[in-house]
Motif scaffolding. Structure first.
Motif, PDB file in Angstrom:
ATOM      1  N   PRO A 164       5.423  -4.490 -23.042  1.00  0.00           N
ATOM      2  CA  PRO A 164       4.899  -5.091 -24.280  1.00  0.00           C
ATOM      3  C   PRO A 164       5.007  -6.621 -24.370  1.00  0.00           C
ATOM      4  CG  PRO A 164       6.112  -3.096 -24.775  1.00  0.00           C
ATOM      5  CD  PRO A 164       6.349  -3.378 -23.331  1.00  0.00           C
ATOM      6  N   PRO A 165       6.160  -7.233 -24.084  1.00  0.00           N
ATOM      7  CA  PRO A 165       6.208  -8.692 -24.171  1.00  0.00           C
ATOM      8  C   PRO A 165       5.232  -9.401 -23.235  1.00  0.00           C
ATOM      9  CG  PRO A 165       8.429  -7.787 -24.160  1.00  0.00           C
ATOM     10  CD  PRO A 165       7.502  -6.664 -23.819  1.00  0.00           C
ATOM     11  N   ASP A 166       5.018  -8.819 -22.043  1.00  0.00           N
ATOM     12  CA  ASP A 166       4.051  -9.411 -21.121  1.00  0.00           C
ATOM     13  C   ASP A 166       2.628  -9.323 -21.673  1.00  0.00           C
ATOM     14  OD1 ASP A 166       5.519 -10.513 -19.111  1.00  0.00           O
ATOM     15  OD2 ASP A 166       5.466  -8.771 -17.795  1.00  0.00           O
ATOM     16  N   GLN A 167       2.316  -8.208 -22.295  1.00  0.00           N
ATOM     17  CA  GLN A 167       0.994  -8.047 -22.892  1.00  0.00           C
ATOM     18  C   GLN A 167       0.760  -9.083 -23.980  1.00  0.00           C
ATOM     19  OE1 GLN A 167      -1.660  -5.496 -22.214  1.00  0.00           O
ATOM     20  NE2 GLN A 167      -0.490  -5.850 -20.355  1.00  0.00           N
ATOM     21  N   LEU A 168       1.765  -9.288 -24.809  1.00  0.00           N
ATOM     22  CA  LEU A 168       1.638 -10.287 -25.874  1.00  0.00           C
ATOM     23  C   LEU A 168       1.510 -11.690 -25.297  1.00  0.00           C
ATOM     24  CD1 LEU A 168       1.728 -11.105 -28.870  1.00  0.00           C
ATOM     25  CD2 LEU A 168       4.236 -11.138 -28.681  1.00  0.00           C
ATOM     26  N   GLY A 187      11.862   4.603 -27.064  1.00  0.00           N
ATOM     27  CA  GLY A 187      12.010   4.195 -25.679  1.00  0.00           C
ATOM     28  C   GLY A 187      10.837   4.495 -24.791  1.00  0.00           C
ATOM     29  N   LYS A 188       9.698   4.844 -25.357  1.00  0.00           N
ATOM     30  CA  LYS A 188       8.499   5.124 -24.559  1.00  0.00           C
ATOM     31  C   LYS A 188       7.775   3.813 -24.272  1.00  0.00           C
ATOM     32  CE  LYS A 188       9.364   9.502 -24.860  1.00  0.00           C
ATOM     33  NZ  LYS A 188       9.861  10.254 -23.689  1.00  0.00           N
ATOM     34  N   GLN A 189       8.431   2.954 -23.532  1.00  0.00           N
ATOM     35  CA  GLN A 189       7.888   1.644 -23.190  1.00  0.00           C
ATOM     36  C   GLN A 189       8.524   1.172 -21.894  1.00  0.00           C
ATOM     37  OE1 GLN A 189       9.513  -1.817 -25.349  1.00  0.00           O
ATOM     38  NE2 GLN A 189      10.666  -0.385 -26.638  1.00  0.00           N
ATOM     39  N   LEU A 190       7.870   0.237 -21.240  1.00  0.00           N
ATOM     40  CA  LEU A 190       8.438  -0.355 -20.037  1.00  0.00           C
ATOM     41  C   LEU A 190       9.443  -1.428 -20.434  1.00  0.00           C
ATOM     42  CD1 LEU A 190       5.482  -0.722 -17.524  1.00  0.00           C
ATOM     43  CD2 LEU A 190       6.964   1.236 -17.970  1.00  0.00           C
ATOM     44  N   GLY A 191      10.416  -1.636 -19.566  1.00  0.00           N
ATOM     45  CA  GLY A 191      11.443  -2.630 -19.826  1.00  0.00           C
ATOM     46  C   GLY A 191      12.618  -2.398 -18.906  1.00  0.00           C
ATOM     47  N   GLY A 192      13.732  -3.084 -19.181  1.00  0.00           N
ATOM     48  CA  GLY A 192      14.939  -2.814 -18.435  1.00  0.00           C
ATOM     49  C   GLY A 192      15.326  -1.354 -18.586  1.00  0.00           C
ATOM     50  N   LEU A 193      15.965  -0.774 -17.570  1.00  0.00           N
ATOM     51  CA  LEU A 193      16.203   0.670 -17.555  1.00  0.00           C
ATOM     52  C   LEU A 193      17.000   1.149 -18.764  1.00  0.00           C
ATOM     53  CD1 LEU A 193      19.348   1.603 -16.552  1.00  0.00           C
ATOM     54  CD2 LEU A 193      18.552   0.444 -14.500  1.00  0.00           C
ATOM     55  N   LEU A 245       8.382  -6.612 -36.633  1.00  0.00           N
ATOM     56  CA  LEU A 245       8.803  -5.307 -36.137  1.00  0.00           C
ATOM     57  C   LEU A 245       8.516  -5.152 -34.647  1.00  0.00           C
ATOM     58  CD1 LEU A 245      10.097  -2.663 -36.922  1.00  0.00           C
ATOM     59  CD2 LEU A 245       7.834  -1.775 -37.530  1.00  0.00           C
ATOM     60  N   PHE A 246       7.415  -5.700 -34.192  1.00  0.00           N
ATOM     61  CA  PHE A 246       7.103  -5.642 -32.756  1.00  0.00           C
ATOM     62  C   PHE A 246       8.182  -6.349 -31.954  1.00  0.00           C
ATOM     63  CE2 PHE A 246       5.378  -7.692 -28.983  1.00  0.00           C
ATOM     64  CZ  PHE A 246       4.801  -6.622 -28.304  1.00  0.00           C
ATOM     65  N   HIS A 247       8.605  -7.520 -32.398  1.00  0.00           N
ATOM     66  CA  HIS A 247       9.620  -8.274 -31.661  1.00  0.00           C
ATOM     67  C   HIS A 247      10.973  -7.565 -31.688  1.00  0.00           C
ATOM     68  CE1 HIS A 247       7.298 -11.851 -30.678  1.00  0.00           C
ATOM     69  NE2 HIS A 247       6.779 -11.833 -31.903  1.00  0.00           N
ATOM     70  N   LEU A 248      11.273  -6.863 -32.773  1.00  0.00           N
ATOM     71  CA  LEU A 248      12.547  -6.152 -32.859  1.00  0.00           C
ATOM     72  C   LEU A 248      12.580  -4.930 -31.942  1.00  0.00           C
ATOM     73  CD1 LEU A 248      13.165  -6.259 -36.715  1.00  0.00           C
ATOM     74  CD2 LEU A 248      14.456  -7.502 -34.968  1.00  0.00           C
ATOM     75  N   LEU A 249      11.433  -4.301 -31.722  1.00  0.00           N
ATOM     76  CA  LEU A 249      11.385  -3.050 -30.980  1.00  0.00           C
ATOM     77  C   LEU A 249      11.087  -3.224 -29.496  1.00  0.00           C
ATOM     78  CD1 LEU A 249       9.427  -0.787 -33.511  1.00  0.00           C
ATOM     79  CD2 LEU A 249      11.884  -0.832 -33.073  1.00  0.00           C
ATOM     80  N   THR A 250      10.776  -4.418 -29.060  1.00  0.00           N
ATOM     81  CA  THR A 250      10.385  -4.613 -27.668  1.00  0.00           C
ATOM     82  C   THR A 250      11.341  -5.548 -26.942  1.00  0.00           C
ATOM     83  OG1 THR A 250       8.900  -6.421 -28.305  1.00  0.00           O
ATOM     84  CG2 THR A 250       7.952  -4.215 -28.159  1.00  0.00           C
ATOM     85  N   GLY A 251      11.188  -5.581 -25.623  1.00  0.00           N
ATOM     86  CA  GLY A 251      12.073  -6.424 -24.828  1.00  0.00           C
ATOM     87  C   GLY A 251      13.504  -5.905 -24.891  1.00  0.00           C
ATOM     88  N   SER A 252      14.440  -6.811 -24.893  1.00  0.00           N
ATOM     89  CA  SER A 252      15.864  -6.439 -24.946  1.00  0.00           C
ATOM     90  C   SER A 252      16.512  -6.942 -26.227  1.00  0.00           C
ATOM     91  CB  SER A 252      16.596  -6.999 -23.718  1.00  0.00           C
ATOM     92  OG  SER A 252      16.325  -8.383 -23.551  1.00  0.00           O
ATOM     93  N   THR A 253      15.756  -6.945 -27.333  1.00  0.00           N
ATOM     94  CA  THR A 253      16.253  -7.496 -28.591  1.00  0.00           C
ATOM     95  C   THR A 253      17.468  -6.735 -29.108  1.00  0.00           C
ATOM     96  OG1 THR A 253      14.018  -8.232 -29.184  1.00  0.00           O
ATOM     97  CG2 THR A 253      15.650  -8.100 -30.948  1.00  0.00           C
ATOM     98  N   VAL A 298      15.257 -13.074 -24.802  1.00  0.00           N
ATOM     99  CA  VAL A 298      16.595 -12.690 -25.246  1.00  0.00           C
ATOM    100  C   VAL A 298      17.697 -13.217 -24.328  1.00  0.00           C
ATOM    101  CG1 VAL A 298      18.134 -10.738 -25.684  1.00  0.00           C
ATOM    102  CG2 VAL A 298      15.784 -10.691 -26.538  1.00  0.00           C
ATOM    103  N   PRO A 299      17.647 -12.989 -23.004  1.00  0.00           N
ATOM    104  CA  PRO A 299      18.747 -13.472 -22.160  1.00  0.00           C
ATOM    105  C   PRO A 299      18.960 -14.981 -22.244  1.00  0.00           C
ATOM    106  CG  PRO A 299      17.424 -11.866 -20.974  1.00  0.00           C
ATOM    107  CD  PRO A 299      16.672 -12.195 -22.223  1.00  0.00           C
ATOM    108  N   PHE A 300      17.883 -15.751 -22.138  1.00  0.00           N
ATOM    109  CA  PHE A 300      18.036 -17.199 -22.183  1.00  0.00           C
ATOM    110  C   PHE A 300      18.474 -17.674 -23.567  1.00  0.00           C
ATOM    111  CE2 PHE A 300      15.000 -17.048 -18.512  1.00  0.00           C
ATOM    112  CZ  PHE A 300      15.852 -17.620 -17.582  1.00  0.00           C
ATOM    113  N   ALA A 301      18.002 -17.024 -24.620  1.00  0.00           N
ATOM    114  CA  ALA A 301      18.388 -17.412 -25.975  1.00  0.00           C
ATOM    115  C   ALA A 301      19.890 -17.229 -26.182  1.00  0.00           C
ATOM    116  CB  ALA A 301      17.599 -16.593 -26.997  1.00  0.00           C
ATOM    117  N   ILE A 302      20.434 -16.119 -25.711  1.00  0.00           N
ATOM    118  CA  ILE A 302      21.862 -15.867 -25.880  1.00  0.00           C
ATOM    119  C   ILE A 302      22.677 -16.832 -25.030  1.00  0.00           C
ATOM    120  CG2 ILE A 302      23.695 -14.165 -25.520  1.00  0.00           C
ATOM    121  CD1 ILE A 302      21.700 -12.005 -26.241  1.00  0.00           C
TER     122      ILE A 302
END
Length: 323
Positions: A164-168, A187-193, A245-253, A298-302
């Motif tokens: 999802p983040p890549d698509q956006l 969890g029906k999305q691509l991302g970290g395992l 809501l999209f940003h909260l549910l996608t990536g590693s937020t 998320v990783p770089f922000a933290i």
């Protein structure tokens, strides 16, 4: 009159020894803390295996094993007691694995897990001394050194869905019609395992918060920072920016909120600093996603917020009666 009996001074060192604060004993130990954190990861790991297959479990297991062995080797080289049975290295290794694609090559897992301990912890003095969340240090090195091996879409191309983040980032808001928010939550999305398993991570994060193992101020303010900043952009132009809501549910937020930003060694101590820390990190996530070259900020922000922790810890309320 019988003179008072004066004890010999042989045990004076023992009688005058005062243990370091705090002196209120709660029975909590590092080992128990890590056991609780590992337990909190189980729901997300189970969802990751269900989504990506047994390969996800093997990646997490290999990362944890290498992290423990690396920790033992580092302690041995330093002539320090081997305390790998406190599960801190195992937990750090699994956290790193959660950020990887489920099909990550074995050599990447081994290098990243070893870097988590050596570069993320040992060079700063070991567990509790790292100024930056250790798994994120390893993730950044691997992401910059081997971008193809860390790319989610590239390594999970056999799935019919997209990250999802890549698509956006590359195709804009109009490409997000393909995602259902309930499926993203489940969890029906691509991302970290493990980082993309929102429901499992939320369950584990709530468990850690309720039991008092992590600060709810950091996690909640982090999510608030993401939601508010995304809401501002979305309010400016909903045709250009995704909704909160999209940003909260996608990536590693959610993973970042409950498991990375709350790292005890690299996050502030006081309540006000913790709230500011979470808000800054959450806002940086959206800023990186909107203006940066990385789809998931998320990783770089933290990591950036970690560098501000010593400064934020200087923010203290004035003492009563102080000017």
């Amino acid at each position: 009159m019988t003179p008072p009996v004066i004890k010999s001074m042989s045990d004076i060192a023992v009688r005058l020894t005062v243990s370091p604060p705090p002196h209120w004993r709660s029975g909590r130990t590092i080992q128990k803390m890590m056991q609780a954190h590992l337990l909190a990861l189980v729901p997300a790991l189970a969802m990751g295996v269900a989504m990506f297959g047994v390969k996800a479990a093997s990646v997490a297991g290999l990362a944890g094993l290498v992290a423990v062995l690396t920790e033992a080797a580092c302690l041995k080289l330093q002539n320090r007691d081997l305390d790998v049975d406190n599960f801190t290295a195992l937990y750090a290794g699994i956290l790193f694995a959660f950020l990887l694609p489920a099909t990550a090559p074995w050599w990447l897992v081994v290098i990243g897990a070893a870097l988590t301990i050596t570069l993320g912890r040992t060079v700063f003095g070991g567990f509790g001394s790292n100024p930056i969340c250790a798994p994120l240090v390893a993730w950044a090195v691997c992401r910059l050194s081997w971008p193809a091996a860390m790319d989610i879409d590239l390594n999970l191309s056999h799935f019919l869905i997209n990250y999802p983040p890549d698509q956006l980032k590359h195709f804009g808001v109009e490409s997000l019609w393909q995602y259902d928010y309930l499926e993203l939550f489940l969890g029906k999305q691509l991302g970290g395992l493990g980082a993309s398993q929102v429901a499992g991570l939320l369950a584990g994060g709530i468990f850690l918060t309720v039991t008092g193992w992590i600060s709810g101020f950091i996690a909640m303010s982090f999510l608030a920072g993401v939601a508010v900043t995304a809401g501002i952009f979305w309010g400016i132009d909903p045709n250009l920016y995704a909704d909160p809501l999209f940003h909260l549910l996608t990536g590693s937020t959610v993973f970042g909120a409950f498991f990375l930003a709350t790292d005890a060694a690299s996050s502030p101590v006081g309540k006000i600093p913790q709230i500011l820390f979470g808000l800054i990190a959450g806002a940086m996530v959206i800023i990186i996603r909107v203006y940066g070259i990385y789809a998931d900020g998320v990783p770089f922000a933290i990591m950036i917020a970690n560098l501000l922790s010593p400064l934020l810890d200087r923010i203290r309320p004035k003492p009563f009666g102080g000017r």
